[in-house]
Design a protein around this motif. Structure first.
Motif, short mmCIF file in Angstrom:
data_model
loop_
_atom_site.label_atom_id
_atom_site.label_comp_id
_atom_site.label_asym_id
_atom_site.label_seq_id
_atom_site.Cartn_x
_atom_site.Cartn_y
_atom_site.Cartn_z
N ASP A 20 3.77 0.94 -9.43
CA ASP A 20 3.57 -0.09 -10.31
C ASP A 20 4.31 -1.39 -9.99
OD1 ASP A 20 2.39 -1.71 -12.38
OD2 ASP A 20 3.95 -0.90 -13.76
N THR B 56 4.18 -4.65 -7.55
CA THR B 56 3.36 -5.28 -6.60
C THR B 56 4.19 -6.03 -5.21
OG1 THR B 56 3.79 -7.38 -7.90
CG2 THR B 56 1.94 -6.13 -8.61
N ASN C 83 3.91 -9.13 -2.26
CA ASN C 83 2.86 -10.20 -1.94
C ASN C 83 3.95 -11.06 -1.09
OD1 ASN C 83 0.24 -9.99 -3.52
ND2 ASN C 83 1.78 -9.78 -5.08
N GLN D 50 -1.27 -9.44 -1.04
CA GLN D 50 -1.78 -10.73 -0.78
C GLN D 50 -0.88 -11.62 -0.01
OE1 GLN D 50 -5.26 -10.74 -0.98
NE2 GLN D 50 -5.02 -8.86 -2.00
N ARG E 38 0.78 -1.17 0.02
CA ARG E 38 0.09 -0.03 0.08
C ARG E 38 0.67 1.07 -0.22
NH1 ARG E 38 -2.06 -4.54 1.12
NH2 ARG E 38 -4.43 -4.65 1.01
N ARG F 134 1.86 2.64 -3.70
CA ARG F 134 0.87 3.20 -4.55
C ARG F 134 1.51 4.05 -5.68
NH1 ARG F 134 -4.64 4.40 -4.33
NH2 ARG F 134 -5.05 3.33 -2.21
N ALA G 286 1.31 -12.05 -12.87
CA ALA G 286 0.50 -11.77 -11.99
C ALA G 286 0.31 -10.21 -11.43
CB ALA G 286 0.48 -12.62 -10.83
N ARG G 287 0.06 -9.42 -12.37
CA ARG G 287 0.15 -7.84 -12.18
C ARG G 287 -1.35 -7.55 -11.19
NH1 ARG G 287 4.53 -6.74 -11.25
NH2 ARG G 287 3.78 -4.48 -11.33
N TRP G 288 -2.23 -8.32 -11.41
CA TRP G 288 -3.23 -7.79 -10.53
C TRP G 288 -3.38 -8.24 -9.32
CZ3 TRP G 288 -5.36 -3.34 -11.01
CH2 TRP G 288 -6.94 -3.18 -10.45
N VAL G 289 -2.49 -9.30 -8.89
CA VAL G 289 -2.35 -9.80 -7.53
C VAL G 289 -1.20 -8.82 -6.60
CG1 VAL G 289 -1.62 -11.78 -5.88
CG2 VAL G 289 -2.75 -12.16 -8.28
N ASN G 290 -1.82 -8.04 -5.65
CA ASN G 290 -1.13 -7.43 -4.95
C ASN G 290 -1.58 -7.14 -3.47
OD1 ASN G 290 0.83 -5.28 -4.53
ND2 ASN G 290 -0.26 -3.71 -5.03
#
Length: 245
Positions: free
Chosen positions: A176, A178, A180, A236, A170, A173, A230-234
């Motif tokens: 760009d 990620t 995880n 997690q 977070r 932000r 997996a660019r939309w997994v962030n």
């Protein structure tokens, strides 16, 4: 995100079981890899040689993960050798086991230094130096959910790793990048087998619906996913344990 052939990864603990397999897996996807080691220079050199023999690009670099100067040097190696850093895979860590009532406090402090401070150091460097489109992947453990006896110090350290990972995601932000955490369950590595009876190993293997231990390759596949597509997994925690919990 840059093409995989232009991407560069640092894999801490790259001389260990999960680290070495992850480094090889990322190299197979076309990434240049810095194979980090703390004490296993010979094994790191073997991983580098195997990657190069398969046509990949790799170098070895050593350092104490909890020492910010030594780890900055590892990032410098990546930049000199390959032009930058896009991916950090942080697998380095230790796992001494003992009941909480019996663990020596010096051992507890060493676990927190390597596992917590080490994660903070390398994540801080990655946050400052990764290129846009990058990925930070920290190793946690399914023990944070399974709560097995004797794992108190280790689980506490990995709970901290998860918290750092989710907050850093977070804080980055707009960058760009990620962040995880990957949390393997019982995995067939020398570290896992050490000090365990065959009866205990069999019981742990049967505890998940797949009825087997995980392998370093199982974890490396998830790491490769997070490092690449997996660019939309962030932000997690991904549990890689065959459904144990």
């Amino acid at each position: 995100m840059t093409n995989s052939a232009d991407r560069v990864a640092i894999v801490t603990g790259g001389s260990g079981a999960i680290g070495s397999v992850s480094a090889t897996r990322l190299a197979a996807d076309g990434l240049a890899v810095v194979v980090h080691y703390a004490g296993g220079r010979g094994r790191a050199d073997e991983v580098v040689a195997a990657i190069r023999a398969d046509g990949g690009r790799a170098v070895a670099a050593g350092g104490d993960v909890a020492d910010e100067t030594e780890m900055a040097d590892v990032f410098d190696v990546a930049e000199r050798a390959f032009g930058g850093v896009d991916v950090l895979v942080h697998t380095a860590g230790i796992m001494p086991l003992a009941p909480i009532a019996q663990m020596d406090l010096d051992t507890f402090d060493r676990v927190q230094r390597i596992n917590v401070r080490g994660t903070f150091v390398v994540d801080q460097l990655a946050a400052r130096r990764l290129r846009a489109g990058g990925a930070i992947i920290n190793l946690s453990t399914s023990i944070t959910r399974l709560q097995a006896p004797t794992y108190g110090a280790y689980a506490a350290s990995k709970g901290a790793v998860e918290a750092l990972s989710l907050i850093l995601a977070r804080e980055l932000r707009g960058r760009d990048i990620t962040v995880n955490a990957v949390a393997p369950g019982p995995t067939a590595t020398p570290l896992f087998f050490e000090g365990k009876s065959q009866e205990l190993i069999d019981r742990l293997a049967a505890a998940n619906p797949m009825e087997r231990l995980g392998t370093p390759e199982d974890t490396a596949e998830v790491i490769a996913f997070l490092a690449g597509p997996a660019r939309w997994v962030n932000g997690q925690v991904l549990y890689v344990n065959g459904g144990a919990a």
